[in-house]
Design an enzyme around this catalytic site. Structure first.
Site, PDB file in Angstrom:
ATOM      1  N   GLY A   1       0.947  -1.192  -0.249  1.00 53.84           N
ATOM      2  CA  GLY A   1      -0.068   0.102  -0.118  1.00 53.84           C
ATOM      3  C   GLY A   1       0.764   1.198   0.070  1.00 53.84           C
TER       4      GLY A   1
ATOM      5  N   GLY B   1       0.490   2.739  -3.877  1.00 51.06           N
ATOM      6  CA  GLY B   1      -0.881   2.850  -4.464  1.00 51.06           C
ATOM      7  C   GLY B   1      -1.878   1.842  -3.936  1.00 51.06           C
TER       8      GLY B   1
ATOM      9  NE  ARG C   1      -2.949 -12.908  18.243  1.00 52.54           N
ATOM     10  CZ  ARG C   1      -2.493 -11.907  17.163  1.00 52.54           C
ATOM     11  NH1 ARG C   1      -1.642 -11.416  17.486  1.00 52.54           N
ATOM     12  NH2 ARG C   1      -3.257 -12.046  16.269  1.00 52.54           N
TER      13      ARG C   1
ATOM     14  CE1 TYR D   1       4.115 -17.832  11.416  1.00 50.87           C
ATOM     15  CE2 TYR D   1       3.972 -19.303  13.400  1.00 50.87           C
ATOM     16  CZ  TYR D   1       3.639 -18.229  12.725  1.00 50.87           C
ATOM     17  OH  TYR D   1       2.638 -17.525  12.854  1.00 50.87           O
TER      18      TYR D   1
END
Ligand SMILES: Cc1cc2nc3c(=O)[nH]c(=O)nc-3n(C[C@H](O)[C@H](O)[C@H](O)COP(=O)(O)OP(=O)(O)OC[C@H]3O[C@@H](n4cnc5c(N)ncnc54)[C@H](O)[C@@H]3O)c2cc1C
EC number: 1.1.3.15
Length: 558
Positions: free
Chosen positions: A273, A276, A411, A472
């Site tokens: 973003g 644009g 979470r 991860y």
């Protein structure tokens, strides 16, 4: 017949994930394990989010003329300065965002939220904002975990958020060429629902799939859980329509191959973003598989498991690799066994007898035609067995698939119980995978313990490449009295360890504000200047998503 369709859920509640009615609670067993592992005095649910009426938010600063021009561009009812809309768009879904909003802080909220319906409306909005000096943040599903949708003002006084939800259609399907064009605001389940009647799937299933949008995928270079098989979002995109303050730009081509200069598309994909607004994109699609075959294998250690997966990638026939390929380290495997009930506990005991006292469990999912997947699975089994693996059957992989979108709800409950939990990711070559894994893990653990707490880190590999794999990390500890400071400390320690290891600051979460300070270490000062040059061309006034992707001067927030 396999279905890739997934459940459409309401947009996320302002203080957390999805629809709380879909959440499943932690079991008593899980709570006992958690408090013992983290050495917590209590995990009672005594830290609920603030009452919505007590959330602090500033007065919108857009003047009447600016609002009138924005309303003329999109229609009065689609320009909102309502308190709830502004609160819901005040941030994304990182633990930092949640700690802030749950404490009742929406002071960074945008002055207005705009819901455009077309590229033309967005063009007009951008023209108003460029002329008036208003910062613009594009908002898809708002699932960014790197500060990507925080509506920072940069050097401007006012900020708006452009929520893409009304642009939610499939525009075109070319079944012969196997491509489809979607509007950017279509969410994951909507993409699959549009494709499935035609026998196709995008095959893109990030854990955030139920909330995230096509535009968000493209803007962040997301990777799905089956990206080892289907490819990441940046592998799937053929072309993008981008509305920029300098005008519309179509990057990419329908041509199957081209040598027409550098690949401009690659500059737009992943632009977060900052250049644009992506209004639509054309992506590759594939037929829905007729069959899924599940498998799991256990290894003596994470290192042994990673080596087995490397061999699977390098020694297997092209295309043998499972679509889903996940290897948990011994800590993540231990948590799975601990929380999985009597059957998984029995599996742990069996593996121990077989000489794997701290096993690392790998889950696999092959997709395709029935005979073909069976053959691929058989060939893979030979390699995995030769690499020291013990087959543990299809159930663990099926169980993972069944619960794969429910994790984010946990979470919210953990935070309510005073448990800090966050994730981060990187990738590394096969040569440096082990050292990166240990360096980052130890940096997180050390930082979690800095104020006397006890932390827990677990890790997995979920994306396999010819030259390496993703890493991860999920980490937990008791929330300190200043949770935001705790978060910043751990994130900084882990990021520095990643940079020192020579790995990437992000494998799929993107840069946002959180990783922007480290981007220079990865692409160099000249690389940053190239990005600035592109931004200056497409966004000369610098209104697009200030402070994201490219480190920039940020005006202090109110
Ligand atoms: C629980 C959870 C699980 C996640 N799992 C994964 C995972 O498995 N894999 C993965 O890759 N990521 C994952 N993420 C991160 C996130 O979901 C992805 O980055 C996703 O692609 C963001 O999509 P979104 O539509 O929510 O984008 P947003 O969060 O709305 O936006 C993300 C960034 O893209 C920009 N943007 C959004 N739409 C547009 C547009 N139309 N034009 C221009 N810019 C735009 C925003 O300005 C922002 O910078 C997870 C996040 C959460 C909270």
């Amino acid at each position: 017949m396999v279905t890739q369709n997934t459940v459409e859920i309401p947009r996320s509640v302002w203080y957390g994930w999805g629809d709380p009615a879909h959440a499943t609670s932690l079991s008593a067993n899980a709570l006992t394990y958690l408090s013992a592992t983290l050495k917590l005095a209590s995990v009672k649910p005594v830290h609920p989010p603030a009452d919505i009426t007590e959330v602090r938010i500033g007065e919108p600063v857009l003047n009447a003329e600016a609002l009138a021009e924005l309303r003329a561009a999109c229609g009065t009812e689609y320009v909102s300065t309502e308190r709830l809309d502004r609160i819901e768009h005040s941030g994304g879904k990182s633990t930092e965002d949640l700690l802030r909003i749950r404490a009742g802080d929406a002071l960074g909220a945008p002055d207005a939220v705009i819901f455009p319906a077309s590229s033309e409306e967005i063009r007009e909005v951008l023209a108003v904002c460029a002329a008036r000096g208003i910062a613009v943040t594009a908002f898809g599903g708002g699932t960014s975990v790197v500060g990507g949708v925080s509506p920072l003002r940069g050097t401007f006084d006012a900020a708006i958020t452009l929520d893409m939800r009304r642009m939610n259609k499939m525009l075109h399907l070319d079944p012969r060429s196997r491509t489809a064009t979607f509007e950017a605001g279509l969410r994951g389940p909507g993409i699959e629902a549009a494709l499935e009647p035609h026998g196709f799937t995008l095959g893109h299933f990030p854990q955030s799939h139920q909330e995230a949008t096509l535009g968000g995928y493209v803007a962040t270079r997301s990777a799905g859980q089956a990206s080892t098989g289907y490819g990441r979002s940046d592998d799937l995109v053929k072309s993008v329509h981008l509305e920029t303050p300098a005008g519309p730009l179509v990057a990419g081509s329908t041509a199957p191959g081209t040598a027409a200069g550098p690949k401009l598309l690659d500059v737009i994909v992943g632009s977060e973003g900052a250049f644009g607004v992506i209004t639509s994109a054309t992506l590759k699609i594939v037929p829905v598989p007729t069959h899924k075959s599940y498998g799991s294998w256990s290894f003596a250690s994470f290192t042994a498991g990673a080596e087995a997966i490397r061999r699977l990638r390098h020694e297997g026939l092209s295309g043998d690799l499972p679509h889903v390929c996940r290897l948990s380290d011994s800590d993540e495997t231990a948590s799975t066994f601990k929380l999985g009930g009597p059957k998984t506990a029995a599996l742990g005991k069996y593996l121990s007898v077989r000489g794997q006292a701290t096993p690392a469990l790998a889950l696999f999912l092959w997709e395709g035609a029935t005979k073909e997947t069976a053959a691929r699975k058989r060939r893979s089994a030979r390699i995995l067995r030769a690499a020291g693996g013990i087959p543990t059957g299809p159930i663990p992989a099926r169980a993972w698939e069944h619960g794969r979108f429910s994790g984010p709800y946990l979470r919210d409950e953990l935070l309510t119980r005073g448990v800090y939990v966050e994730t981060l990711e990187t990738s590394a070559t096969w040569t440096s995978l082990d050292s990166t894994y240990h360096a980052v893990r130890e940096a997180i653990l050390k930082s979690l313990a800095e104020h006397g707490g006890t932390g827990y880190v677990q890790s997995h590999i979920s994306h396999i490449y010819p030259d390496g794999a993703s890493l991860y990390f999920t980490y937990l500890a008791g929330v300190e009295s200043d949770g935001l400071a705790q978060h910043a400390r751990v994130k900084q320690a882990a990021s520095k360890a990643i940079v020192a290891a020579g790995s990437t600051i992000t494998h799929h979460h993107s840069v946002g504000t959180d990783h922007a300070p480290y981007l220079g270490a990865e692409i160099g000062a000249l690389g940053l200047d190239v990005l600035r040059g592109i931004k200056n061309t497409l966004d000369p006034a610098g209104i697009m998503n200030p402070g994201k992707l490219i480190p920039a001067a940020i005006k202090e927030q109110p």
